[in-house]
Design a protein around this motif. Structure first.
Motif, PDB file in Angstrom:
ATOM      1  N   GLN A 321       2.248  -4.476 -62.269  1.00 59.63           N
ATOM      2  CA  GLN A 321       3.531  -4.950 -62.801  1.00 59.63           C
ATOM      3  C   GLN A 321       4.680  -4.059 -62.362  1.00 59.63           C
ATOM      4  N   ASN A 323       4.757  -1.806 -59.749  1.00 62.72           N
ATOM      5  CA  ASN A 323       4.993  -1.565 -58.324  1.00 62.72           C
ATOM      6  C   ASN A 323       4.726  -2.742 -57.400  1.00 62.72           C
ATOM      7  N   ASP A 324       4.099  -3.776 -57.892  1.00 64.10           N
ATOM      8  CA  ASP A 324       3.802  -4.934 -57.065  1.00 64.10           C
ATOM      9  C   ASP A 324       3.277  -4.558 -55.682  1.00 64.10           C
ATOM     10  N   PRO A 325       2.159  -3.820 -55.639  1.00 69.67           N
ATOM     11  CA  PRO A 325       1.632  -3.381 -54.337  1.00 69.67           C
ATOM     12  C   PRO A 325       0.965  -4.538 -53.594  1.00 69.67           C
ATOM     13  N   GLY A 326       0.815  -4.371 -52.295  1.00 69.71           N
ATOM     14  CA  GLY A 326       0.194  -5.408 -51.490  1.00 69.71           C
ATOM     15  C   GLY A 326      -1.321  -5.382 -51.562  1.00 69.71           C
ATOM     16  N   VAL A 353      -1.901  -9.115 -66.192  1.00 68.06           N
ATOM     17  CA  VAL A 353      -0.900  -9.235 -65.141  1.00 68.06           C
ATOM     18  C   VAL A 353      -0.149 -10.538 -65.376  1.00 68.06           C
ATOM     19  N   LEU A 354       1.133 -10.533 -65.100  1.00 69.53           N
ATOM     20  CA  LEU A 354       1.948 -11.736 -65.227  1.00 69.53           C
ATOM     21  C   LEU A 354       1.190 -12.904 -64.587  1.00 69.53           C
ATOM     22  N   ARG A 356       1.868 -15.534 -63.202  1.00 67.58           N
ATOM     23  CA  ARG A 356       2.381 -15.908 -61.885  1.00 67.58           C
ATOM     24  C   ARG A 356       1.780 -15.038 -60.771  1.00 67.58           C
ATOM     25  N   TYR A 357       1.489 -13.787 -61.104  1.00 69.68           N
ATOM     26  CA  TYR A 357       0.961 -12.846 -60.113  1.00 69.68           C
ATOM     27  C   TYR A 357      -0.541 -12.943 -59.961  1.00 69.68           C
ATOM     28  N   GLN A 360      -2.652 -12.800 -56.967  1.00 66.07           N
ATOM     29  CA  GLN A 360      -1.742 -12.599 -55.833  1.00 66.07           C
ATOM     30  C   GLN A 360      -1.915 -11.218 -55.214  1.00 66.07           C
ATOM     31  N   THR A 361      -2.312 -10.271 -56.059  1.00 64.09           N
ATOM     32  CA  THR A 361      -2.515  -8.923 -55.553  1.00 64.09           C
ATOM     33  C   THR A 361      -3.990  -8.725 -55.273  1.00 64.09           C
TER      34      THR A 361
ATOM     35  N   HIS B 227      13.249   0.054 -58.653  1.00 62.13           N
ATOM     36  CA  HIS B 227      12.983   1.392 -58.123  1.00 62.13           C
ATOM     37  C   HIS B 227      13.669   1.637 -56.787  1.00 62.13           C
ATOM     38  N   TYR B 234      12.912  -0.438 -53.320  1.00 63.50           N
ATOM     39  CA  TYR B 234      11.554  -0.916 -53.111  1.00 63.50           C
ATOM     40  C   TYR B 234      11.389  -2.218 -53.870  1.00 63.50           C
ATOM     41  N   ASN B 237       5.570  -6.080 -52.927  1.00 59.70           N
ATOM     42  CA  ASN B 237       4.990  -6.981 -51.956  1.00 59.70           C
ATOM     43  C   ASN B 237       5.421  -8.429 -52.138  1.00 59.70           C
ATOM     44  N   HIS B 238       5.657  -8.833 -53.376  1.00 56.97           N
ATOM     45  CA  HIS B 238       6.132 -10.195 -53.621  1.00 56.97           C
ATOM     46  C   HIS B 238       7.523 -10.164 -54.234  1.00 56.97           C
ATOM     47  N   ALA B 241       8.395  -5.782 -57.744  1.00 55.11           N
ATOM     48  CA  ALA B 241       8.365  -4.397 -58.222  1.00 55.11           C
ATOM     49  C   ALA B 241       9.375  -4.235 -59.350  1.00 55.11           C
ATOM     50  N   GLU B 243       8.827  -5.228 -62.602  1.00 53.63           N
ATOM     51  CA  GLU B 243       8.731  -6.220 -63.669  1.00 53.63           C
ATOM     52  C   GLU B 243       8.071  -5.639 -64.918  1.00 53.63           C
ATOM     53  N   LYS B 260       0.949 -14.536 -71.383  1.00 50.53           N
ATOM     54  CA  LYS B 260       0.006 -13.565 -71.933  1.00 50.53           C
ATOM     55  C   LYS B 260       0.524 -13.006 -73.261  1.00 50.53           C
TER      56      LYS B 260
END
Lengths: 392, 392
Positions: A321, A323-326, A353-354, A356-357, A360-361, B227, B234, B237-238, B241, B243, B260
């Motif tokens: 949530q 950092n939204d890493p790839g 995790v949201l 929507r996500y 996705q990760t 961030h 930054y 990835n989607h 970041a 959230e 959730k």
DNA sequence: GACACTAAGTTCAGAAAATGAACAAATCAA
DNA sequence: TTGATTTGTTCATTTTCTGAACTTAGTGTC
């Protein structure tokens, strides 16, 4: 004499590359083999300029031609880093005896031995220096082209990758370990935190080569974590980025050795799991034992694994949530992520995790062998060779 | 005619700078006024090269000489960005009517008006275009040198800062808003998520100018976060970041509109606080009211603020543990962070951060006015002008 | 107030790096 | 075999940066 000259040349090789050459080396190490034309496009240079740069790097022995790709028109020749243009030594100070490996530029381990661990940095430097000849013995090429030593340790390391700011495990405070080893051994040396070293090795050699932003969660005795952001290791303002082990995950939970309560470390680390099992009267010496107990229906084992897995999953979900890493790469040494623990972790990530996500990760689980830390250490040296400290 | 030419020139100004000139502009916008010698050192160029670059930028009207600093030897003359070398329009789509401001390169608001909000991107583009003449009316300089439009909205924006991938508030899915506005108005346009826009404005104009890695937590009706890492925004990835509003902070807590449970948003957003108050029978229309009730000893008000503050504090503490930023900047519109809520947040951060870190990460509280979002929007345009989209 | 001393900024010839255009090379397709 | 196509090289030219000498504008000292 000739050897000595060669050593000097390769040791300084990184320094004598022009900035374009450096950029090119970096791009190749990220993307793998590329044709000259592809490289020119990626770097935004003309074909003419590329031609010269490639020729120089081939002459220096840094690049070499690999496969030929046939399409329409003249076939393109892919250039790759020459894996034997530089060699690195990696040492892990996380175990006793400390593993010591020799690797090439591809991260391939060429030789392996170990040395006694010590808390005295000078004794460590001595042990490394004494261990070098036998490590390099069967590899005259590596002896000539040894380009750096990397050391992985548990603790905080400063930005220059030279000083250990603090290590509880080793009892250190502001120890200039890299300088001590460099002066004793005569080889360029860099040190790094264990989890960050693993992240670098996954970026250079492993499963995250082409990913620009990802986080590695490494499960060993403790829980480590490190982030790559936009293609660069992000160490944080005090070198503390990735310290998820001390995220509060159970507010008001068990006291932690760090001073606060409910840290992830108190529920999900292998150490914590084993301790909780012992407290419940389970006779388990490894995670596999507990997993086995759980699989036979032992309620206590199931409860412990559930609690540990939920906590770790929640922490990872928070990380996603924030950092939204790839990619989330979970490395584990014990080799037991296929059981209940792993299932719960994955589930906890999903549910926290949201929506929507969710999914996705990518979450990649990687079982690693005992060489992880030493290979990570070597990758730190390789990274400094390839990309340099001033990674602008 | 002359006006038109000028317009073309300045609109493309950013494009016709060399890469060294760009770098210089970037360094100055980060560090503030610098002497030529200082700039040469920072960029690693010779004094000779700097001399020429500075002259060109002064001739272009981008830089100008400011104060003279006396020391030993010849005094140095500091160069700064000319605040009136470019102007930007910022629009916030978070309120109705939507604020629309005109700002210079320092983020100073020069003119202000508003326009009706719509959910139809073409209507928005129309309203902006129609609003421009009156916004620019009293400022012929700005009319000539208008260099970009920035739009802030609640939702996800892609990396090119051109397309809104999704916005629940506006009911959008893959809307190429920037292109629509650009084509209608004829002005270069960029869009950005609200919290990310605030972060950029704090980096360019605000209290985080010199800090390379920091996080902004913006408290409005919802909770936003963004961030900066190593001097760059930054986005993840989607594009997700930051959230943190949907980090699970009370496992198994209240259901959230995201699907959730126990999200930070369900406990700590202004909306949630007000709703909880209403549920407890408190007649409060603003946070200040609740703060007042709490200060008079109302148990329900105290309980609500404690819960909200602890949750937000815990989320920020997790953020600190995960990313170790150099600064946490909390911006709040309602102007009531001095009461119980603020105290609890600060305390919760302290108690949930690794004790070694406690107090190491500066927490700055900033009360912002109603212009935040529009100013943030304008800063997105300014950022693209100064640093460019290809921020290598 | 004359003098040396210091450091900032400029100038200019020359070196270094990149470009553009023409060309050579190596394949496929017909 | 011929033309189309794309890679990669060569070379003259342009762009960008450097090094060294020089000018400029102050401070500090006697």
């Amino acid at each position: 004499m000739s050897t000595h000259l060669h050593k000097q040349k390769t040791a300084a090789l990184n320094a004598l590359l022009t900035s374009s050459q450096r950029q090119l080396v970096r791009v190749i190490s990220e993307s793998g083999p590329l044709s000259r034309t592809e490289m020119a496009n990626l770097l935004g240079l003309s074909k003419a300029a590329m031609s010269g740069i490639a020729r120089d790097l081939i002459d220096l022995g840094v690049l070499h031609e690999t496969e030929t790709v046939y399409g329409q028109g003249r076939p393109s020749v892919r250039l790759d880093l020459h894996p034997e243009c530089a060699f690195f030594v990696g040492i892990s100070l996380l175990e006793d005896p400390a593993p010591m490996i020799l690797s090439d530029l591809n991260g391939k381990i060429i030789a392996r031995q170990s040395m006694p661990l010590s808390r005295d940095p000078h004794v460590i430097a001595e042990a490394i220096t004494e261990g070098l000849p036998s490590l390099l013995q069967a590899h005259p090429d590596a002896k000539e082209k040894l380009s750096g030593i990397g050391v992985a340790l548990s603790g905080f390391v400063d930005e220059s990758q030279a000083n250990c700011v603090q290590s509880t495990l080793l009892g250190w405070q502001d120890v200039p370990l890299a300088k001590i080893i460099r002066e004793r051994s005569g080889v360029e040396t860099f040190i790094e935190n264990d989890a960050k070293a693993v992240a670098v090795s996954e970026k250079l050699f492993g499963s995250a080569r082409e990913i620009q932003s990802f986080s590695v969660v490494s499960l060993g005795d403790g829980i480590g974590c490190a982030h790559f952001i936009d293609g660069k290791l992000y160490r944080g303002n005090h070198g503390g980025a990735g310290e998820i082990a001390h995220c509060t995950i159970e507010p008001g939970g068990s006291p932690c050795r760090c001073g606060k309560r409910g840290c992830l470390d108190t529920v999900s680390s292998m150490k914590a799991i084993k301790e909780m099992s012992r407290a419940e009267g389970l006779e388990c010496t490894s995670l596999s034992d507990i997993e086995y107990e759980a699989s036979t229906g032992n309620a206590a084992a199931i409860r412990i694994l559930h609690r540990a897995g939920s906590a770790l999953g929640l922490a990872i979900a928070n990380l996603i949530q924030i950092n939204d890493p790839g990619l989330i790469l979970i490395t584990h040494v014990e080799g037991s992520f296929d059981g209940l623990f792993g299932t719960v972790v994955n589930q906890a990530i999903e549910t926290n995790v949201l929506p929507r996500y969710a999914g996705q990760t990518p979450i990649r689980i990687k079982r690693v062998d005992g060489d992880v830390w030493a290979r990570g250490a070597a990758s730190i040296a390789a990274h400094n060779f390839l990309i340099g400290p001033n990674s602008n």
